[in-house]
Design a protein around this motif. Structure first.
Motif, mmCIF file in Angstrom:
data_model
loop_
_atom_site.group_PDB
_atom_site.id
_atom_site.type_symbol
_atom_site.label_atom_id
_atom_site.label_comp_id
_atom_site.label_asym_id
_atom_site.label_seq_id
_atom_site.Cartn_x
_atom_site.Cartn_y
_atom_site.Cartn_z
ATOM 1 N N LEU A 18 4.971 20.306 -35.882
ATOM 2 C CA LEU A 18 6.135 19.630 -36.473
ATOM 3 C C LEU A 18 5.705 18.300 -37.106
ATOM 4 C CD1 LEU A 18 9.174 19.453 -37.032
ATOM 5 C CD2 LEU A 18 9.412 18.261 -34.825
ATOM 6 N N ALA A 19 4.785 17.584 -36.445
ATOM 7 C CA ALA A 19 4.276 16.336 -37.016
ATOM 8 C C ALA A 19 3.613 16.608 -38.366
ATOM 9 C CB ALA A 19 3.281 15.677 -36.053
ATOM 10 N N GLU A 20 2.969 17.749 -38.478
ATOM 11 C CA GLU A 20 2.299 18.133 -39.726
ATOM 12 C C GLU A 20 3.323 18.497 -40.808
ATOM 13 O OE1 GLU A 20 -1.165 18.361 -40.448
ATOM 14 O OE2 GLU A 20 -0.435 18.818 -42.457
ATOM 15 N N ALA B 244 6.822 17.821 -40.819
ATOM 16 C CA ALA B 244 8.006 16.971 -41.024
ATOM 17 C C ALA B 244 7.994 16.207 -42.348
ATOM 18 C CB ALA B 244 8.165 16.007 -39.847
ATOM 19 N N PRO B 245 6.878 15.549 -42.744
ATOM 20 C CA PRO B 245 6.931 14.808 -44.013
ATOM 21 C C PRO B 245 7.301 15.698 -45.202
ATOM 22 C CG PRO B 245 4.972 14.195 -42.771
ATOM 23 C CD PRO B 245 5.575 15.378 -42.071
ATOM 24 N N HIS B 246 6.945 16.979 -45.129
ATOM 25 C CA HIS B 246 7.207 17.878 -46.256
ATOM 26 C C HIS B 246 8.684 18.188 -46.405
ATOM 27 C CE1 HIS B 246 2.960 18.484 -47.163
ATOM 28 N NE2 HIS B 246 2.858 18.058 -45.924
ATOM 29 N N GLU C 148 11.127 16.067 -44.887
ATOM 30 C CA GLU C 148 11.868 14.803 -44.932
ATOM 31 C C GLU C 148 11.577 13.992 -46.191
ATOM 32 O OE1 GLU C 148 10.935 12.804 -41.240
ATOM 33 O OE2 GLU C 148 12.301 14.097 -40.106
#
Lengths: 400, 115
Positions: free
Chosen positions: B81-83, B85-87, B89
């Motif tokens: 999810l950390a990987e 999430a930026p995509h 958000e």
């Protein structure tokens, strides 16, 4: 020179740097690169490692230095001193340590290194300690005179520097001068977890360094990863001889995204969170503005050191050819103490990686476009003052 | 779908994600994200985000790096999810970082370390 104090605040502070356009020739001319190698890189102090990388007696690191066609062994001796030597055996010139890449690490408890070819052994002071079948060399062969070729090596705040000159014109401490004092005392070693990246860029080293040396690009290049997060202005620009420094500030009105908000509530490992100043040296963010994010310091010629609360990171640019640069990005944080901190650190680091992917996107295009010869000059605005200082210092070195 | 007992009991609804997203290294998580479709990323993000606070609380019941197997799988899902999430958000759902350098050329020296 007339400047507008409202909009050209740094030109007013540093009138000696001028405001004229900068020639592009230093970025694309192969002849310029040849002079740079001789007059800059072959005689300045260059960061090649951290003491934590070779923290125990007998640990060594070998780093390739492409522009000088050498590689350097850094070894932690029995007396605790870290010394540097060319990785070239005195016998017939083989590499003493066989390299496995750009950086090779190893350990020998006795703090010696042994050439794989014929087994010549050198101690941590570079002296030739053992030669198999020594009696078969002629009596004129003097073992005590045939140690490894030393490279001037010194340490500042845990950073290992080398100087390839036969006799450096200044000590590392004198070379760093005010910059050394400016960042002294920051607890670099406390942030012992490092995330490292590297790549080979098809561009001149200065194009890469310049792209990281201003915040003017943030609102366009980082529209994805850091939208409305940083204000574009610099704070507290200072020049220290060849070196330069500035503060970079956050805009405090941006709202974090859902996952970022959770990560920021667990750890301060991301630059995109409001930062304190408990560990900053007094000269960094001297007025303790609460929108301060990180200090961007350029240690001439090729490394940027950024310090912030609980985070520091470096970008280093090694010239390989006039149009090739090895980039190394390293991001240091405190080791996680809990599993949720471990997770939040990963989120912060992934976001930083993505921002660096955005930064790196422009450099090869810039170089390719400049090589077209379409433009003879580049124009720097006031907030790109660090770049202007860089070209001024370079000019002074090349005129020497 | 029957439970295969891959995750702690209270997170069994996440089991269908395990085969795709419970990956031990950052390099693998990154490759999986790059190779995913927009709908797959969005679906993974939405499912995980709801549970994230509970997941982190669960993981903190154990000392760092001493997670039992099921919790360790849960950790790698959270790291995915950390990987991702930026995509969701920040990059409008794009599986790649828009306007960026080629990720395949960016060598992560830490990227093959497990967990």
């Amino acid at each position: 020179m007339e400047t507008n104090n409202q909009t050209l605040r740094w030109a007013s502070k540093f009138p000696e740097l001028g405001t004229e356009p900068i020639p592009v020739e230093p970025c694309i001319a192969p002849e310029f690169y040849e002079r740079e190698k001789d007059r800059v890189f072959a005689r300045t102090w260059l960061k090649v490692g951290r003491v934590e990388e070779i923290s125990r007696v007998g640990d060594y690191k070998v780093k390739k230095i492409h522009f000088a066609k050498t590689s350097v062994i850094l070894i932690h001796g029995k007396d605790g001193v870290i010394r540097g030597f060319h990785n070239t055996c005195s016998h017939r010139g083989n590499k003493v340590i066989v390299e496995t890449g750009e950086e090779t690490y190893g350990r020998n408890k006795a703090a010696v290194v042994t050439c794989r070819f014929h087994g010549w052994v050198y101690d941590g002071k570079g002296q030739l300690a053992q030669v198999p079948e020594e009696e078969r060399f002629a009596s004129s062969f003097d073992k005590s005179a045939e140690g490894l070729t030393p490279v001037h090596t010194d340490v500042w705040e845990g950073f290992i520097f080398i100087n390839l000159a036969e006799k450096p014109d200044r000590s590392l401490k004198e070379y760093l001068g005010g910059m050394g004092q400016h960042l002294a005392g920051y607890p670099f070693a406390e942030m012992s977890q490092v995330f490292s990246y590297n790549t080979l860029l098809d561009c001149n080293w200065k194009i890469a360094l310049d792209a990281f040396s201003e915040a003017y690009h943030v609102s366009t290049i980082h529209a994805g990863s850091f939208p409305n997060v940083f204000s574009s202005g610099l704070s507290d620009v200072e020049l220290f001889g060849e070196h330069r420094t500035t503060g970079i500030c956050l805009s405090l009105n941006s709202k974090p995204t859902p996952v970022a908000a959770i990560a920021n509530s667990i750890t301060g490992a991301s630059l995109v969170s409001q930062r304190g100043s408990s560990m900053l040296p007094p000269g960094v963010n001297p007025n303790r503005h609460n929108d301060f994010s990180f200090e961007l310091s350029v240690v001439f010629p090729n490394i940027l050191i950024h310090v912030s609360e609980g985070i520091w990171f470096t970008h280093q640019f090694w010239p390989v050819a006039h149009n090739k640069t090895r980039w190394e990005g390293k991001y240091y944080v405190k080791p996680a103490k809990t599993n949720s901190e471990r997770w939040a650190t990963e989120f912060a680091q992934v976001l930083q990686r993505n921002a660096w992917l955005e930064d790196t996107a422009t450099m090869e295009d810039t170089h390719a476009a400049l090589e077209s010869g379409a433009k003879q000059h580049m124009f720097l605005q006031d907030e790109e003052i660090l770049l202007r200082h860089g070209y001024k210092v370079l000019e002074q070195y090349l005129e020497q | 779908m029957t439970s295969q007992n891959l995750l702690p009991e209270e997170f069994k609804t996440l089991e269908p994600l395990v085969a795709v997203w419970a990956l031990p290294t950052q390099n693998e998580r990154q490759q999986r994200r790059i190779a995913s479709t927009r709908p797959a990323l969005k679906s993974f993000y939405d499912t995980m985000l709801q549970q994230l606070p509970a997941i982190l609380k669960k993981l903190d019941e154990f000392p760092l790096d001493q997670l039992p197997q099921k919790e360790s799988r849960l950790m790698t899902l959270a790291l995915s999810l950390a990987e991702v999430a930026p995509h969701i958000e920040l990059y409008g759902g794009d599986p790649k970082v828009p306007y960026a350098f080629d990720e395949a050329r960016f060598v992560a020296e830490h990227g093959q370390h497990a967990n």
